[in-house]
Design an enzyme around this catalytic site. Sequence first.
Site, PDB file in Angstrom:
ATOM      1  N   LYS A  82     -18.946 -19.027  -5.349  1.00 28.88           N
ATOM      2  CA  LYS A  82     -20.107 -18.298  -4.823  1.00 28.88           C
ATOM      3  C   LYS A  82     -21.415 -18.950  -5.305  1.00 28.88           C
ATOM      4  O   LYS A  82     -21.374 -19.944  -6.017  1.00 28.88           O
ATOM      5  CB  LYS A  82     -20.014 -16.820  -5.229  1.00 28.88           C
ATOM      6  CG  LYS A  82     -18.678 -16.154  -4.834  1.00 28.88           C
ATOM      7  CD  LYS A  82     -18.525 -15.941  -3.332  1.00 28.88           C
ATOM      8  CE  LYS A  82     -17.101 -15.690  -2.869  1.00 28.88           C
ATOM      9  NZ  LYS A  82     -16.496 -14.436  -3.251  1.00 28.88           N
TER      10      LYS A  82
HETATM   11  C1  PLP Z   1     -15.433 -13.383  -3.168  1.00 31.86           C
HETATM   12  C2  PLP Z   1     -15.413 -12.200  -2.283  1.00 31.86           C
HETATM   13  C3  PLP Z   1     -15.135 -10.896  -2.730  1.00 31.86           C
HETATM   14  C4  PLP Z   1     -14.589 -10.550  -4.074  1.00 31.86           C
HETATM   15  O1  PLP Z   1     -15.118 -11.141  -5.129  1.00 31.86           O
HETATM   16  P1  PLP Z   1     -14.301 -11.428  -6.482  1.00 31.86           P
HETATM   17  O2  PLP Z   1     -15.430 -11.613  -7.436  1.00 31.86           O
HETATM   18  O3  PLP Z   1     -13.494 -12.673  -6.250  1.00 31.86           O
HETATM   19  O4  PLP Z   1     -13.466 -10.250  -6.793  1.00 31.86           O
HETATM   20  C5  PLP Z   1     -15.261  -9.850  -1.844  1.00 31.86           C
HETATM   21  N1  PLP Z   1     -15.622 -10.054  -0.577  1.00 31.86           N
HETATM   22  C6  PLP Z   1     -15.863 -11.284  -0.095  1.00 31.86           C
HETATM   23  C7  PLP Z   1     -16.253 -11.430   1.332  1.00 31.86           C
HETATM   24  C8  PLP Z   1     -15.744 -12.396  -0.918  1.00 31.86           C
HETATM   25  O5  PLP Z   1     -15.960 -13.619  -0.417  1.00 31.86           O
END
Ligand code: PLP
Length: 385
Positions: free
Chosen positions: A184
């Site tokens: 991210k």
């Molecule tokens: C990465 C992601 C999540 C969850 O995040 P985590 O930190 O990995 O639990 C939820 N929704 C979307 C669309 C994502 O890309």
Amino acid sequence: MRDTYLPYGKQYLDEEDIETVIKVLKGDYLTTGPSIKEFEKTVANYVGSKYAVAFSNGTAALHGACFAAGITVGDEVITTPITFAASANCIRYVGGTVVFADIDEETYNIDHKEIEKKITDKTKAIIPVHFTGQPVNLDAIHSIAEKHDLIVIEDAAHALGASYKGKKVGALSDMTMFSFHPVKHVTTGEGGIITTNNENYYQKLVQFRSHGITRDKELLEENHGPWYYDMQFLGFNYRMTDIQAALGVSQMKKLDKFIERRKEIVKKYNEAFAEIPEIVMPYQSPDSDSSWHLYILKLNLNNLTNNRKEIFEKLIDLNIGVNVHYIPVHTLMYYQQLGYKKGSLPKAEALYEEIITLPLFPKMTNEDIFDVIEAVKTVITQVKK
Ligand SMILES: *Cc1c(COP(=O)(O)O)cnc(C)c1O
């Protein structure tokens, strides 16, 4: 062909980030110390929200948001099938029923007209996902929410730093979730956060993150002494460590630069692919300023001799770490076992057959970008009719 594998996404850590973490390790607090508050304040200030509550990961944060929203057994919550499973799973964690609404063919985001069709008297909330970093049509979704008295929880895991009609995502709905997974925009290893302007949600989120326990005198019904706390509902241990939070503070300083670099890469991709009729480039809505988590090519399969799988494998053979975002959530085994059917969301399912995610992360060099462009051009030349 390049001789190293280029992943589709990757963190960008510098010496300052590493020093920051070492400082925490030498200090007094490894968890629930001053770095948590500082990180929460940093994110809240950045997005313009009153409150922020850090969690151990984005999925836990979504779970907390569903709890704070009061979603429970019997409630229906509408979300998109083109997302990571967590956007739907969080509804199941609190016993709610997931209702998928099909996507808009241009943006690949949830289609507000499809949301409207799925509303019943059991609908309690909407969880729109800003897919790839491009904000959903929030005006339309808010007006549906207002009309039917629904709570809106934005899954902005892709959209830290994105704007909708000139306003930063993060303070526009009841609650907004960001993730700090390494792919991210900024990372804490694992991590997530909910931003909100609502004090009641804020208080519930803080308590939910730590077993449902509170020491807040105003919330306690009894008070046996200075040691006393009460557990007022069943929460979880979803706390983020101070080690992670300090890394997050340091990473946040670089967020705007990271996004700028992502945009430069996108510009180069767009320029290179504009002249290839066999591929469709990502559409950009004039209402939104995407933070570009993902760059997705759609294949014009009518003009190609090979399917997505074969094109994907050819790119992998050239050491380009392509990916597919996402397998429609309602077609995953768990959801099929719950009764969701293939064929029920035709636009999402059709899109799934045609998409490939290209590498996109701020640490990519100009050479990496060139390698991706050349690989795509080479493969498309091989497979065009
Ligand atoms: C990465 C992601 C999540 C969850 O995040 P985590 O930190 O990995 O639990 C939820 N929704 C979307 C669309 C994502 O890309």
